[in-house]
Design a protein around this motif. Structure first.
Motif, PDB file in Angstrom:
ATOM      1  N   LYS A 191       8.111  -3.659  -3.273  1.00 26.25           N
ATOM      2  CA  LYS A 191       9.224  -2.722  -3.413  1.00 26.25           C
ATOM      3  C   LYS A 191       8.631  -1.338  -3.406  1.00 26.25           C
ATOM      4  O   LYS A 191       7.657  -1.072  -4.110  1.00 26.25           O
ATOM      5  N   ARG A 192       9.215  -0.449  -2.625  1.00 28.28           N
ATOM      6  CA  ARG A 192       8.705   0.909  -2.588  1.00 28.28           C
ATOM      7  C   ARG A 192       9.858   1.829  -2.928  1.00 28.28           C
ATOM      8  O   ARG A 192      10.879   1.790  -2.260  1.00 28.28           O
ATOM      9  N   ASP A 209      -5.426  10.710  -5.478  1.00 29.77           N
ATOM     10  CA  ASP A 209      -4.786  11.395  -4.351  1.00 29.77           C
ATOM     11  C   ASP A 209      -3.497  12.063  -4.833  1.00 29.77           C
ATOM     12  O   ASP A 209      -2.614  11.410  -5.387  1.00 29.77           O
ATOM     13  N   ARG A 249      -1.268  -4.334 -12.432  1.00 32.47           N
ATOM     14  CA  ARG A 249      -1.492  -4.123 -10.988  1.00 32.47           C
ATOM     15  C   ARG A 249      -2.615  -3.109 -10.743  1.00 32.47           C
ATOM     16  O   ARG A 249      -3.334  -3.185  -9.761  1.00 32.47           O
ATOM     17  N   LYS A 262      -0.099   3.404  -4.823  1.00 31.75           N
ATOM     18  CA  LYS A 262       0.435   3.908  -6.094  1.00 31.75           C
ATOM     19  C   LYS A 262       0.878   2.719  -6.939  1.00 31.75           C
ATOM     20  O   LYS A 262       1.466   1.763  -6.429  1.00 31.75           O
ATOM     21  N   THR A 263       0.572   2.770  -8.211  1.00 29.04           N
ATOM     22  CA  THR A 263       1.219   1.858  -9.163  1.00 29.04           C
ATOM     23  C   THR A 263       1.319   2.543 -10.507  1.00 29.04           C
ATOM     24  O   THR A 263       0.473   3.370 -10.860  1.00 29.04           O
ATOM     25  N   LEU A 264       2.378   2.217 -11.250  1.00 35.22           N
ATOM     26  CA  LEU A 264       2.495   2.691 -12.625  1.00 35.22           C
ATOM     27  C   LEU A 264       2.345   1.507 -13.568  1.00 35.22           C
ATOM     28  O   LEU A 264       2.594   1.611 -14.754  1.00 35.22           O
ATOM     29  N   SER A 319       0.597   4.144   1.782  1.00 35.13           N
ATOM     30  CA  SER A 319       1.584   3.034   1.764  1.00 35.13           C
ATOM     31  C   SER A 319       0.953   1.727   2.229  1.00 35.13           C
ATOM     32  O   SER A 319       1.522   1.024   3.076  1.00 35.13           O
TER      33      SER A 319
HETATM   34  N1  LIG Z   1      -0.146  11.737   3.367  1.00 36.95           N
HETATM   35  C1  LIG Z   1       1.124  11.415   3.281  1.00 36.95           C
HETATM   36  O1  LIG Z   1       1.998  11.948   3.988  1.00 36.95           O
HETATM   37  C2  LIG Z   1       1.545  10.362   2.282  1.00 36.95           C
HETATM   38  C3  LIG Z   1       2.826   9.769   2.375  1.00 36.95           C
HETATM   39  C4  LIG Z   1       3.186   8.791   1.437  1.00 36.95           C
HETATM   40  C5  LIG Z   1       2.273   8.417   0.444  1.00 36.95           C
HETATM   41  N2  LIG Z   1       1.048   9.024   0.361  1.00 36.95           N
HETATM   42  C6  LIG Z   1       0.075   8.649  -0.711  1.00 36.95           C
HETATM   43  O2  LIG Z   1      -0.062   7.239  -0.738  1.00 36.95           O
HETATM   44  C7  LIG Z   1       0.258   6.741  -2.038  1.00 36.95           C
HETATM   45  C8  LIG Z   1       0.847   5.354  -1.947  1.00 36.95           C
HETATM   46  O3  LIG Z   1       1.963   5.353  -1.128  1.00 36.95           O
HETATM   47  P1  LIG Z   1       3.285   4.527  -1.408  1.00 36.95           P
HETATM   48  O4  LIG Z   1       3.679   4.621  -2.838  1.00 36.95           O
HETATM   49  O5  LIG Z   1       4.226   4.955  -0.371  1.00 36.95           O
HETATM   50  O6  LIG Z   1       2.887   3.026  -1.029  1.00 36.95           O
HETATM   51  P2  LIG Z   1       2.286   1.746  -1.720  1.00 36.95           P
HETATM   52  O7  LIG Z   1       1.190   2.095  -2.655  1.00 36.95           O
HETATM   53  O8  LIG Z   1       1.984   0.826  -0.586  1.00 36.95           O
HETATM   54  O9  LIG Z   1       3.516   1.138  -2.502  1.00 36.95           O
HETATM   55  C9  LIG Z   1       3.844   1.519  -3.799  1.00 36.95           C
HETATM   56  C10 LIG Z   1       4.681   0.414  -4.441  1.00 36.95           C
HETATM   57  O10 LIG Z   1       3.883  -0.766  -4.569  1.00 36.95           O
HETATM   58  C11 LIG Z   1       4.041  -1.310  -5.872  1.00 36.95           C
HETATM   59  N3  LIG Z   1       2.777  -2.007  -6.132  1.00 36.95           N
HETATM   60  C12 LIG Z   1       1.544  -1.458  -6.287  1.00 36.95           C
HETATM   61  N4  LIG Z   1       0.613  -2.427  -6.429  1.00 36.95           N
HETATM   62  C13 LIG Z   1       1.276  -3.620  -6.351  1.00 36.95           C
HETATM   63  C14 LIG Z   1       0.868  -4.978  -6.411  1.00 36.95           C
HETATM   64  N5  LIG Z   1      -0.397  -5.309  -6.575  1.00 36.95           N
HETATM   65  N6  LIG Z   1       1.837  -5.946  -6.313  1.00 36.95           N
HETATM   66  C15 LIG Z   1       3.133  -5.611  -6.135  1.00 36.95           C
HETATM   67  N7  LIG Z   1       3.586  -4.347  -6.061  1.00 36.95           N
HETATM   68  C16 LIG Z   1       2.657  -3.354  -6.171  1.00 36.95           C
HETATM   69  C17 LIG Z   1       4.326  -0.132  -6.752  1.00 36.95           C
HETATM   70  O11 LIG Z   1       5.140  -0.494  -7.839  1.00 36.95           O
HETATM   71  P3  LIG Z   1       4.630  -0.378  -9.354  1.00 36.95           P
HETATM   72  O12 LIG Z   1       4.389   1.068  -9.623  1.00 36.95           O
HETATM   73  O13 LIG Z   1       5.756  -0.952 -10.130  1.00 36.95           O
HETATM   74  O14 LIG Z   1       3.383  -1.204  -9.419  1.00 36.95           O
HETATM   75  C18 LIG Z   1       5.142   0.780  -5.808  1.00 36.95           C
HETATM   76  O15 LIG Z   1       6.516   0.463  -5.883  1.00 36.95           O
HETATM   77  C19 LIG Z   1       1.169   7.816  -2.630  1.00 36.95           C
HETATM   78  O16 LIG Z   1       1.213   7.781  -4.036  1.00 36.95           O
HETATM   79  C20 LIG Z   1       0.525   9.076  -2.098  1.00 36.95           C
HETATM   80  O17 LIG Z   1      -0.575   9.427  -2.910  1.00 36.95           O
HETATM   81  C21 LIG Z   1       0.661   9.967   1.280  1.00 36.95           C
END
Ligand SMILES: NC(=O)c1ccc[n+]([C@@H]2O[C@H](COP(=O)([O-])OP(=O)(O)OC[C@H]3O[C@@H](n4cnc5c(N)ncnc54)[C@H](OP(=O)(O)O)[C@@H]3O)[C@@H](O)[C@H]2O)c1
Length: 339
Positions: A232-233, A71, A283, A277-279, A225
């Motif tokens: 942590k986000r 995505d 994870r 999202k994760t880097l 999200s």
């Molecule tokens: N359509 C829209 O308007 C919209 C808006 C926002 C986001 N998005 C999409 O949704 C994606 C994800 O959104 P988001 O980044 O806001 O939320 P998220 O994926 O819920 O949260 C990301 C955070 O979670 C951590 N993480 C991931 N897996 C984990 C695990 N198993 N345990 C602990 N921590 C973990 C990541 O850190 P690490 O990297 O350190 O693992 C990062 O800090 C975006 O990349 C984008 O593609 C779309």
């Protein structure tokens, strides 16, 4: 051993070793992998871009693990990295173009009907692709190029997306951040039914009504999200349940999973496609390991009991826009999109 038993065992083994998410049939006949890797790295004096190809490497590894849905969006400034990662994966034979599902999004400054095709062609150029699998209208709100509000109707924008689909530039079209009324209008007045709706969903923002409405019309819901307050986000911790929550931890332990894994599973069992999202390499692996267990109805209820209508993506600086999709708040935040 009969041939039938052998074939079934072979298929079961393939499903286990390939590590791919199952696929969901969209209302236009296309198929979407049920878990997506997001590529938005956050904002800090503008959109954050990864350093030293970090995101490229994560996507290449994700494909090796079995991820087949990426995505991205124009505004994330990550389409070029997605391009590099995909061409690396294709070159080394890890996957083929037709086996990867790429979602990207139209930004708000290209909402005039005749701007959509040009915007998508330019994004395809950055992505190094001839088509995307899903093109989403990122927000229902249109802007002029200087970021002032345009009153262009999102139905006009939708016509542009319909045209892009007809031209074969995208296989499916959909919307993001639309509320129920806006989605209902799209269904009533549009020619092509949206295949997908991408909105924020997690334990604190369950969105039962909007999800039921979309699903009752055959629209596949994608959750961004998905971890909500658990993680942590963008370096910030938000109030709400954490990974050691006393109601969630025993459920995770029962299946030998983590709390983030059961949060993803809760979405999958609601027929929602999580977009996380994760880097982080470990994870990346564990977030895919969610397709071998089932939460009970009682456990699903417990996970759904934290709802407080809390959104992290709440661009209140746009709340005076005529097509702003969310409830207005008394003190809107300052806009990070000032020209
Ligand atoms: N359509 C829209 O308007 C919209 C808006 C926002 C986001 N998005 C999409 O949704 C994606 C994800 O959104 P988001 O980044 O806001 O939320 P998220 O994926 O819920 O949260 C990301 C955070 O979670 C951590 N993480 C991931 N897996 C984990 C695990 N198993 N345990 C602990 N921590 C973990 C990541 O850190 P690490 O990297 O350190 O693992 C990062 O800090 C975006 O990349 C984008 O593609 C779309």
């Amino acid at each position: 051993m009969s041939t039938r038993v052998f074939v079934l065992m072979f298929l079961a083994l393939m499903a286990k070793t390939s590590g791919e998410a199952p696929k969901i049939k969209l209302n236009d006949g296309n198929e979407m992998p049920a878990l997506a890797l997001g590529t938005f790295l956050g904002m800090e004096n503008g959109v954050i871009v990864s350093k030293e190809n970090e995101l490229v490497n994560v996507i290449v590894e994700a494909i090796d693990i079995g991820y087949r849905h990426i995505d991205t969006a124009f505004i994330y400034n990550t389409e070029a990295e997605v391009s590099k990662a995909l061409s690396t994966a294709f070159d080394k034979g890890a996957t083929k173009r037709e086996d990867v599902f790429v979602t990207t999004k139209l930004w708000n400054t290209h909402h005039q009907c005749d701007e959509v095709e040009e915007a998508l062609r330019s994004q395809l150029n950055t992505l190094g692709l001839t088509y995307v699998d899903l093109y989403l209208m990122h927000w229902p709100m249109g802007f002029h190029s200087n970021n002032t509000y345009s009153d262009v109707d999102y139905m006009e924008t939708w016509k542009g997306l319909e045209n892009a689909k007809m031209l074969g530039l995208t296989k499916s079209i959909g919307v993001s951040n639309f509320n129920k009324e806006q989605l209902a209008r799209l269904l009533a007045e549009g020619y092509v039914k949206p295949a997908a709706l991408q909105i924020e969903i997690h334990l604190l923002n369950v969105e039962s009504e909007l999800v039921s409405f979309a699903q009752s019309h055959g629209i596949t819901v994608m959750a961004y999200s998905p971890f909500g307050s658990l993680v942590k986000r963008f370096g910030q911790m938000f109030p709400g349940p954490k990974c050691d929550d006393p109601a969630l931890l025993p459920i995770a332990n029962k299946y030998d999973k983590t709390v983030p894994q059961i949060a993803l599973r809760w979405l999958v069992q609601r027929n929602i496609v999580p977009v996380f999202k994760t880097l982080n390499h470990s994870r990346l692996k564990s977030n895919m390991d969610i397709f071998d267990f089932n939460l009970t109805d009682e456990e699903m209820k417990i996970l759904g009991s934290f709802d407080s209508d809390t959104k992290y993506t709440l661009p209140s600086f746009w709340q005076d826009h005529p097509h702003y999709p969310f409830k207005k708040i008394p003190k809107p935040l300052p806009s990070p999109f000032i020209n």
